[in-house]
Design an enzyme around this catalytic site. Structure first.
Site, PDB file in Angstrom:
ATOM      1  N   LEU B  34       0.281  -1.546   0.190  1.00  0.00           N
ATOM      2  CA  LEU B  34       0.047   0.050   0.223  1.00  0.00           C
ATOM      3  C   LEU B  34       0.669   1.214   0.273  1.00  0.00           C
ATOM      4  O   LEU B  34       1.980   1.663   1.050  1.00  0.00           O
ATOM      5  CB  LEU B  34      -0.497  -0.038   1.191  1.00  0.00           C
ATOM      6  N   TYR B  35       1.109   2.061  -0.916  1.00  0.00           N
ATOM      7  CA  TYR B  35       1.723   3.637  -1.161  1.00  0.00           C
ATOM      8  C   TYR B  35       1.406   4.126  -0.825  1.00  0.00           C
ATOM      9  O   TYR B  35      -0.344   4.640  -0.720  1.00  0.00           O
ATOM     10  CB  TYR B  35       2.052   3.583  -2.804  1.00  0.00           C
ATOM     11  N   PHE B  36       1.292   5.352  -0.134  1.00  0.00           N
ATOM     12  CA  PHE B  36       0.509   6.815   0.137  1.00  0.00           C
ATOM     13  C   PHE B  36       0.734   7.621  -0.112  1.00  0.00           C
ATOM     14  O   PHE B  36       2.690   7.718   0.130  1.00  0.00           O
ATOM     15  CB  PHE B  36       0.563   6.394   2.066  1.00  0.00           C
ATOM     16  N   ALA B 100      -2.788   6.201  -1.975  1.00  0.00           N
ATOM     17  CA  ALA B 100      -2.294   6.295  -3.568  1.00  0.00           C
ATOM     18  C   ALA B 100      -2.165   5.618  -4.695  1.00  0.00           C
ATOM     19  O   ALA B 100      -3.433   5.507  -5.406  1.00  0.00           O
ATOM     20  CB  ALA B 100      -0.943   7.441  -3.422  1.00  0.00           C
ATOM     21  N   ALA B 101      -2.110   4.169  -3.806  1.00  0.00           N
ATOM     22  CA  ALA B 101      -1.723   2.906  -4.919  1.00  0.00           C
ATOM     23  C   ALA B 101      -1.757   2.002  -4.296  1.00  0.00           C
ATOM     24  O   ALA B 101      -1.066   1.739  -3.259  1.00  0.00           O
ATOM     25  CB  ALA B 101      -0.513   2.821  -6.320  1.00  0.00           C
TER      26      ALA B 101
END
Lengths: 170, 170
Positions: B34-36, B100-101
């Site tokens: 999980l990218y923030f 974000a992604a």
């Protein structure tokens, strides 16, 4: 989770009073609490807190939201355990947070019904009692129960300020 | 810690080539990354990354600093293990970060001398090889060693973009 909490200066003989109400001592801990500020948000104004707590049982990151009612210091609290507080502090610093204060205390915990009582000896501030209950979306009952514990201990005045705020005022 | 890293599209037959150089398969993992993003800083512009990785061995928070040289994707990397990725995401969101992604991949790891080779099947992107070495303040030697591994595998072109950037370009 909503952490329902009231706090007061601990009067003399508080341990005996807690025992008299049937409170059972459940443990003692030393806390080293690192409080962080944010370069993009003033946590004192937004009434939030970001803390790394280091104790014997491990290191924990906690976020506390703004206080939710005018009588207590109840807040939304979220905590995770981390394996390395130094690396966590390094990540927080890279993200724009900075160590704002350190609070050191010795906490003795008691169980009394559904409540947890924390008798804190805070370095530089003195003795305080916190009465905590965990609540759901509606926490009126927990609030009433927490305030009642204080009343039964003969304490009439509660404090809504954090140790951090009290230390800043000195 | 400096994570010295080069990455390339994995050509056909790469497993046999790795084995031919003496690389030993050390394990396989499925990563949910999980990218923030940050409401106060554009990580795409600052070339930083904040990630929660969830895999069988546990959940990890990682901060990656900007890339340090023009040939590789070497960066400062700091990681902590956490006990609860959902609570961690809730804390990050309260602090102004947002998901974000999501990148999902299957990683097969190989050991080759001081290098770790990661053969990644990335959902939606295909197969990639990453060659990683950990370095100190000066990482010229590690950089040379990582690029040499690619060359010995017959790969001449490396990619400096992250999976996140590659997914955003599709």
């Amino acid at each position: 989770m909503i952490e329902v909490e009231v706090k007061a200066r601990a009067p003399p003989g508080i341990e005996e009073k807690i025992a008299g109400l049937g409170g059972a001592r459940t443990g003692a801990e030393v806390h080293l609490d690192l409080y962080f500020g944010s370069r993009s948000r003033n946590f004192a104004e937004t009434d939030e807190a970001l803390r790394i707590r280091i104790k014997e049982a491990g290191a924990f990151l906690t976020y506390k939201g703004p206080k939710l009612d005018p009588e207590t210091k109840s807040r939304r609290e979220v905590t995770v355990q981390v394996d390395d507080p130094h690396n966590l502090e390094s990540i927080l610093e890279s993200l724009g947070f900075f160590r704002a204060a350190v609070v050191k205390k010795r906490r003795t915990k008691y169980s009394l019904g559904r409540a947890t009582l924390c008798l804190d000896e805070v370095e530089g501030l003195g003795s305080f009692l916190e009465v905590e209950l965990s609540g759901g979306e509606v926490w009126e009952e927990e609030k009433r129960a927490a305030l009642e514990v204080l009343a039964r201990l003969g304490i009439s005045e509660s404090i809504r300020k954090s140790y951090l705020e009290l230390l800043a005022e000195r």
